[in-house]
Design a protein around this motif. Structure first.
Motif, short mmCIF file in Angstrom:
data_model
loop_
_atom_site.label_atom_id
_atom_site.label_comp_id
_atom_site.label_asym_id
_atom_site.label_seq_id
_atom_site.Cartn_x
_atom_site.Cartn_y
_atom_site.Cartn_z
N ALA A 66 1.09 -1.33 -0.33
CA ALA A 66 0.07 -0.43 -0.03
C ALA A 66 0.85 1.53 0.11
O ALA A 66 0.45 2.19 -0.61
N ALA A 67 1.53 1.44 1.14
CA ALA A 67 2.71 2.46 1.23
C ALA A 67 3.43 2.70 -0.40
O ALA A 67 3.51 3.76 -1.26
N VAL A 68 3.79 1.60 -0.86
CA VAL A 68 4.45 1.72 -2.71
C VAL A 68 3.55 2.00 -3.69
O VAL A 68 3.82 3.61 -4.56
N GLU A 69 2.18 1.42 -3.87
CA GLU A 69 1.57 2.66 -4.18
C GLU A 69 1.39 3.77 -3.93
O GLU A 69 0.72 4.63 -5.07
N TYR A 70 0.50 3.93 -2.86
CA TYR A 70 0.35 5.62 -2.51
C TYR A 70 1.62 6.24 -3.30
O TYR A 70 1.82 7.45 -3.76
N LEU A 71 3.08 5.67 -3.17
CA LEU A 71 4.29 7.01 -3.40
C LEU A 71 4.05 6.67 -4.79
O LEU A 71 4.68 7.90 -6.10
N MET A 72 3.96 5.44 -5.83
CA MET A 72 3.24 5.84 -7.33
C MET A 72 2.45 6.88 -7.19
O MET A 72 2.45 7.59 -8.46
N MET A 73 1.51 6.78 -6.82
CA MET A 73 0.34 7.39 -7.33
C MET A 73 1.30 9.02 -6.40
O MET A 73 0.68 10.05 -7.91
N ILE A 74 1.70 9.67 -5.65
CA ILE A 74 2.32 10.45 -5.70
C ILE A 74 3.06 11.33 -6.87
O ILE A 74 3.29 12.22 -6.99
N LEU A 100 3.65 14.41 -11.61
CA LEU A 100 4.79 14.41 -12.91
C LEU A 100 3.61 14.74 -13.56
O LEU A 100 4.14 16.18 -14.32
N ILE A 101 2.45 14.69 -13.52
CA ILE A 101 1.43 15.37 -13.87
C ILE A 101 1.90 17.46 -13.59
O ILE A 101 1.02 18.02 -14.92
N ILE A 102 1.30 17.51 -12.48
CA ILE A 102 1.28 18.57 -11.76
C ILE A 102 2.84 19.43 -13.06
O ILE A 102 2.59 20.48 -13.01
N PHE A 103 4.00 18.90 -13.42
CA PHE A 103 5.38 19.55 -13.66
C PHE A 103 5.31 19.63 -15.35
O PHE A 103 5.45 21.09 -15.83
N LEU A 104 3.79 18.07 -15.64
CA LEU A 104 4.19 18.67 -17.35
C LEU A 104 2.83 19.73 -17.23
O LEU A 104 2.77 20.79 -18.76
N ALA A 105 1.92 19.92 -16.32
CA ALA A 105 0.68 20.94 -16.47
C ALA A 105 2.14 22.31 -16.72
O ALA A 105 1.46 23.18 -17.89
#
Length: 59
Positions: free
Chosen positions: A6-14, A19-24
């Motif tokens: 779950a921790a790895v999944e949350y880190l991947m989501m973050i 990345l989306i924020i950076f591209l925007a």
């Protein structure tokens, strides 16, 4: 095992969100720079036309 997964999944989501924020932000920056250049070019063109009008009507 479940908590670490779950921790790895949350880190991947973050990471994906960041990345989306950076591209925007890059897209917004590019758009603003293009708009700035267009405004600068239009301003220069207007100033040239005004100068022509001033010089042409003075004689």
């Amino acid at each position: 095992m479940r908590r670490s997964q779950a921790a790895v999944e949350y880190l991947m989501m973050i990471g994906i969100v960041l990345l989306i924020i950076f591209l925007a932000m890059r897209l917004i920056q590019r758009t603003v720079n293009n708009a700035s250049k267009n405004i600068e070019n239009a301003t220069q063109l207007i100033l040239k036309e005004l100068q022509k009008g001033i010089n042409g009507s003075g004689g």
